[in-house]
Design an enzyme around this catalytic site. Sequence first.
Site, PDB file in Angstrom:
ATOM      1  N   LYS A  44       0.722  -1.161   0.100  1.00 36.54           N
ATOM      2  CA  LYS A  44       0.050  -0.073   0.006  1.00 36.54           C
ATOM      3  C   LYS A  44       0.900   1.348  -0.007  1.00 36.54           C
ATOM      4  CE  LYS A  44      -4.173   1.656   2.364  1.00 36.54           C
ATOM      5  NZ  LYS A  44      -5.346   0.806   2.226  1.00 36.54           N
ATOM      6  N   MET A  80     -13.325   2.481  -3.288  1.00 31.57           N
ATOM      7  CA  MET A  80     -13.577   1.171  -2.575  1.00 31.57           C
ATOM      8  C   MET A  80     -12.128   0.908  -1.767  1.00 31.57           C
ATOM      9  SD  MET A  80     -16.471   1.258  -3.094  1.00 31.57           S
ATOM     10  CE  MET A  80     -17.114  -0.292  -1.936  1.00 31.57           C
ATOM     11  N   ARG A  81     -11.472   1.650  -1.308  1.00 30.33           N
ATOM     12  CA  ARG A  81     -10.189   1.394  -0.579  1.00 30.33           C
ATOM     13  C   ARG A  81      -9.910   2.324   0.507  1.00 30.33           C
ATOM     14  NH1 ARG A  81      -6.695  -1.849  -2.826  1.00 30.33           N
ATOM     15  NH2 ARG A  81      -8.099  -2.046  -4.687  1.00 30.33           N
ATOM     16  N   LEU A  82      -9.353   1.601   1.775  1.00 35.82           N
ATOM     17  CA  LEU A  82      -9.099   2.510   2.730  1.00 35.82           C
ATOM     18  C   LEU A  82      -7.746   3.436   2.496  1.00 35.82           C
ATOM     19  CD1 LEU A  82      -9.324   0.682   6.358  1.00 35.82           C
ATOM     20  CD2 LEU A  82     -10.663   2.526   5.408  1.00 35.82           C
ATOM     21  N   ILE A  83      -7.964   4.604   2.673  1.00 33.33           N
ATOM     22  CA  ILE A  83      -6.711   5.758   2.593  1.00 33.33           C
ATOM     23  C   ILE A  83      -5.662   5.191   3.739  1.00 33.33           C
ATOM     24  CG2 ILE A  83      -6.009   7.964   2.592  1.00 33.33           C
ATOM     25  CD1 ILE A  83      -7.527   7.256   0.160  1.00 33.33           C
ATOM     26  N   ASN A 100     -15.308  12.402   2.052  1.00 45.47           N
ATOM     27  CA  ASN A 100     -15.643  11.206   1.496  1.00 45.47           C
ATOM     28  C   ASN A 100     -16.982  11.424   1.610  1.00 45.47           C
ATOM     29  OD1 ASN A 100     -15.816   8.402   0.658  1.00 45.47           O
ATOM     30  ND2 ASN A 100     -16.059   7.618   2.570  1.00 45.47           N
ATOM     31  N   HIS A 132     -20.762   8.575   2.213  1.00 44.61           N
ATOM     32  CA  HIS A 132     -21.132   7.467   2.286  1.00 44.61           C
ATOM     33  C   HIS A 132     -22.586   7.317   2.361  1.00 44.61           C
ATOM     34  CE1 HIS A 132     -21.006   3.469   4.186  1.00 44.61           C
ATOM     35  NE2 HIS A 132     -21.977   3.763   4.893  1.00 44.61           N
TER      36      HIS A 132
HETATM   37  C1  GRF Z   1     -22.030   5.908  -3.982  1.00 42.95           C
HETATM   38  O1  GRF Z   1     -23.257   5.454  -3.403  1.00 42.95           O
HETATM   39  C2  GRF Z   1     -21.185   6.444  -2.682  1.00 42.95           C
HETATM   40  O2  GRF Z   1     -21.698   6.925  -1.752  1.00 42.95           O
HETATM   41  C3  GRF Z   1     -20.321   5.170  -2.528  1.00 42.95           C
HETATM   42  O3  GRF Z   1     -20.086   4.234  -3.642  1.00 42.95           O
HETATM   43  C4  GRF Z   1     -21.150   4.873  -4.359  1.00 42.95           C
HETATM   44  C5  GRF Z   1     -20.293   5.138  -5.741  1.00 42.95           C
HETATM   45  O4  GRF Z   1     -21.151   5.433  -6.800  1.00 42.95           O
HETATM   46  N1  GRF Z   1     -19.086   5.308  -1.513  1.00 42.95           N
HETATM   47  P1  GRF Z   1     -20.850   6.132  -8.223  1.00 42.95           P
HETATM   48  O5  GRF Z   1     -19.580   5.453  -8.779  1.00 42.95           O
HETATM   49  O6  GRF Z   1     -20.495   7.498  -7.949  1.00 42.95           O
HETATM   50  O7  GRF Z   1     -21.793   6.088  -9.139  1.00 42.95           O
END
Ligand code: GRF
Length: 204
Positions: free
Chosen positions: A64, A89-92, A106, A108
């Site tokens: 990493k 989709m990864r922890l910084i 971020n 969520h």
């Molecule tokens: C979103 O729902 C965001 O909140 C989550 O991942 C999704 C990404 O969607 N962390 P997209 O790739 O922006 O369409």
Amino acid sequence: MGIAVFASGSGSNFEALVNHSRKNRWADPICLLVCDCPGAGVLKRAERLQVPILCRSPKQFADKKAYETWILDHLKAYQVKKIVLAGYMRLIGSTLLEAYPDQIINIHPSLLPAFPGKNAIEKAFRHPVCVSGVTVHLVDEGMDTGPILAQVPVEIERDDTLESFEQKIHQAEHRLYPETVQKWIAGEIGPRQVHIKPEEEEKN
Ligand code: GRF
């Protein structure tokens, strides 16, 4: 000076951010897309929107630290001052956190601290709750744990399906995130003062 967006997926939030930043003439433009997933839909969007792309799989690096050091070198070259995660989709890790203290944000798809981690939309939908929503927060070393900057509720109605609820969440994201990032860049918002520490609250 500019903003880098990090994304791994379809990139609908990335596109909403770029459109909003151009329409509202952000002082710091989105100057780079960082993607950890060759083949992700976000790459096509970046090409169409003419945003420069940095994309390599972390598997090509020893660890990493090596991956983040490579990213950091490019962020410096692009004079990136803040990082916006949009479905990354990864922890910084510590390399980027130390280079950008409190400068990483971020989104969520739940009302944190409820339903952190993956599949938050589905987890909320399968629970007996009437309201979930969207949270924008600063990034720390934890999973969706940093100080919260903005939240918006989204109702789960009786006739909602997972798909219709998901759509409502994404619509809320595409409104909330660009507006919040714009205010954050302009220094107009930060985390609110917290008066009770969680451990004190538990004793009461
Ligand atoms: C979103 O729902 C965001 O909140 C989550 O991942 C999704 C990404 O969607 N962390 P997209 O790739 O922006 O369409």
